[in-house]
Design an enzyme around this catalytic site. Structure first.
Site, mmCIF file in Angstrom:
data_model
loop_
_atom_site.group_PDB
_atom_site.id
_atom_site.type_symbol
_atom_site.label_atom_id
_atom_site.label_comp_id
_atom_site.label_asym_id
_atom_site.label_seq_id
_atom_site.Cartn_x
_atom_site.Cartn_y
_atom_site.Cartn_z
ATOM 1 N N TRP A 40 0.902 -1.298 0.066
ATOM 2 C CA TRP A 40 -0.052 0.132 -0.187
ATOM 3 C C TRP A 40 1.028 1.171 -0.015
ATOM 4 O O TRP A 40 1.717 1.267 0.611
ATOM 5 C CB TRP A 40 -1.012 -0.184 1.194
ATOM 6 C CG TRP A 40 -1.640 1.179 1.377
ATOM 7 C CD1 TRP A 40 -2.529 1.581 0.340
ATOM 8 C CD2 TRP A 40 -2.359 1.736 2.471
ATOM 9 N NE1 TRP A 40 -3.388 2.764 0.984
ATOM 10 C CE2 TRP A 40 -3.154 3.051 2.289
ATOM 11 C CE3 TRP A 40 -1.526 1.834 3.897
ATOM 12 C CZ2 TRP A 40 -3.635 3.770 3.093
ATOM 13 C CZ3 TRP A 40 -2.169 2.907 4.831
ATOM 14 C CH2 TRP A 40 -3.125 3.760 4.397
ATOM 15 N N ASP A 93 -1.482 -6.323 8.719
ATOM 16 C CA ASP A 93 -2.417 -5.189 8.264
ATOM 17 C C ASP A 93 -3.841 -5.935 7.684
ATOM 18 O O ASP A 93 -3.757 -6.840 6.689
ATOM 19 C CB ASP A 93 -1.868 -4.659 7.332
ATOM 20 C CG ASP A 93 -2.698 -3.263 6.705
ATOM 21 O OD1 ASP A 93 -3.709 -2.950 7.560
ATOM 22 O OD2 ASP A 93 -2.362 -2.263 6.371
ATOM 23 N N LYS A 95 -13.991 -0.222 5.245
ATOM 24 C CA LYS A 95 -14.519 -0.780 4.163
ATOM 25 C C LYS A 95 -15.460 -1.904 4.348
ATOM 26 O O LYS A 95 -16.535 -1.844 3.868
ATOM 27 C CB LYS A 95 -13.399 -1.814 3.186
ATOM 28 C CG LYS A 95 -12.344 -0.605 2.702
ATOM 29 C CD LYS A 95 -11.217 -0.518 3.139
ATOM 30 C CE LYS A 95 -10.517 0.428 2.996
ATOM 31 N NZ LYS A 95 -9.553 1.360 2.298
HETATM 32 C C1 LMR Z 1 -6.462 2.752 -0.972
HETATM 33 O O1 LMR Z 1 -5.819 2.130 -0.923
HETATM 34 O O2 LMR Z 1 -7.019 3.461 -1.720
HETATM 35 C C2 LMR Z 1 -7.255 3.077 0.480
HETATM 36 O O3 LMR Z 1 -6.855 2.184 1.647
HETATM 37 C C3 LMR Z 1 -7.698 4.264 0.874
HETATM 38 C C4 LMR Z 1 -6.362 5.085 1.398
HETATM 39 O O4 LMR Z 1 -6.398 5.704 2.302
HETATM 40 O O5 LMR Z 1 -5.412 5.150 0.723
#
Ligand code: LMR
Length: 403
Positions: A134, A215, A250
């Site tokens: 992420w 996570d 979510k």
């Molecule tokens: C994403 O990856 O789009 C979500 O987890 C929202 C975010 O805060 O990045």
């Protein structure tokens, strides 16, 4: 007149995910589509307010009787409900008080609490992320002073996993390294580890004395609430001690309320009490105590049997709709671009698809078609519907076809 204090401050770079939403909002084109941020939208392109949440809000509206501060660790009852959801209702860890859970400001807040704790009590650790992970992981961890590295994960050549490389890299980590893992619905790739790899990772963590940090932001969006928590429960069964950052953004479609939790699996009730007391110190120095509203609603919905079952049905509906969109997306692309293989989209889990589209293609989608996605090629399948699907697929096929 004295000069401004701020005239030397440069502009910050836009966030790679939320910055895309800002650009999308500023675009007035009638056909614009936002496939950037991970937010579930229904068939009409709306972010739903779940019935379970509406009903919990009605209950809360008539039962809230004061606006005093919450305890530092959060809404009473919410933390236990969170433990039961993640670790299983009958988990011996709960009975043995071997989980320290604290309410957090969303999943990101849980990551922040964990990293501050880790930095304080394991000062020599470095943290490794899957390559890729992420976009915000590295930023949160580096901002907390953590040294961040990566381990191999995704193979763009096969759209699958680099399993041998990943396992061998984890085996070579110095003892005490923190390893960030995604419980399910890997963000950004959508490619999850099979259970046998999780088992091997658990063994490596034990042998190498690593700090597992899981996570869990998408429980219920992969194969279901229980199946998605299986890796965490397996780690618990093997008597590992570890961190779990979780989010309800979510699963309850309650993004803006910022509802999450950090759970730390410890070795004993005494350790749990000590860990909680330290986490409370950390909360107190950042935001003092958590907000109430979202966690109250989630707490009510999880513990009221009728609302709980309503929520599980609504969650299954979201999961199944995403799966349907995956099928339509992959089939439509296959029909339009028969020379390319898009079957991998069907194997991915959760909201995202790592589409394999290059940054150039993503830029052209935005500039010519007002379709917004991440430059990494990550596309939010949960934002697709029967109205925008043909537009998206035709645009991709036109751009990719001429290259
Ligand atoms: C994403 O990856 O789009 C979500 O987890 C929202 C975010 O805060 O990045």
């Amino acid at each position: 007149m004295s000069s401004s204090l701020f005239n030397e401050i440069p502009a910050g770079i836009p966030d790679p995910i939320l910055g895309v939403t800002e650009a999308f909002r500023a675009d007035n084109h009638p056909s614009k589509v936002n496939l950037g941020v991970g937010i579930y939208q229904d068939t009409d392109g709306k972010v739903p307010v779940l019935e379970a949440i509406k009903r919990a809000a009605e209950i809360w509206a008539t039962s809230e009787d004061n606006k005093s501060y919450l305890p530092i660790d959060g809404v009473p009852g919410y933390n236990l409900a969170t433990q039961e959801l993640i670790f299983g209702k009958g988990s011996p860890l709960i009975a043995e008080k071997r989980i320290a859970t604290i309410q957090s400001v969303g999943g990101s807040g849980a990551l922040k609490l964990a990293v501050d704790f880790i930095k304080k009590f394991f000062p020599n650790t470095t943290l490794v992320l899957s390559d890729p992970s992420w976009e915000n992981h590295r930023v949160i961890f580096e901002a907390a002073g953590m040294k961040v590295g990566t381990y191999p994960y995704y193979d763009p050549k096969t759209n699958g996993l680099k399993t041998p490389e990943m396992l061998s890299s984890l085996r070579q980590l110095p003892s005490g390294t923190t390893v960030l893992l995604h419980a399910c619905c890997h963000n950004p790739t959508g490619v999850d580890l099979p259970m046998e790899s999780w088992e091997e990772i658990a063994t490596i963590c034990q042998e190498r004395n690593l700090i597992p940090f899981i996570d869990c932001a998408y429980q219920g969006f992969g194969d279901g609430l229980e199946a998605d928590a299986a890796p965490i429960r397996m780690f618990a069964d093997k008597h590992l001690t570890f961190f779990v950052a979780s989010s309800y953004a979510k699963s309850f479609s309650i993004y803006r309320e910022r509802v999450g939790a950090l759970s730390v699996v410890t070795g004993s009730a005494k350790e749990t009490a000590n860990v909680i007391s330290q986490l409370k110190r950390i909360v107190r120095t950042i935001y003092s105590s958590p907000p109430s509203y979202g966690a109250q609603l989630v707490g009510i919905a999880l513990s009221n049997p009728e609302l709980r079952s309503l929520w599980e049905t609504e969650l299954a509906g979201m999961r199944e709709r995403i799966q349907k969109m995956r099928e339509v997306f992959s089939t439509r692309l296959r029909d339009l671009l028969p020379d390319r293989d898009f079957s991998f989209i069907l194997k991915q889990k959760g909201m995202f698809s790592y589409s394999g589209l290059s940054a150039d293609v993503i830029r052209e989608l935005r500039e010519r078609y007002h379709i917004y996605a991440l430059e990494s090629g990550r596309i939010c399948v949960a934002a697709m519907n029967h109205k925008n699907m043909d537009y998206i697929c035709d645009a991709i096929a036109t751009i990719v076809g001429k290259r």
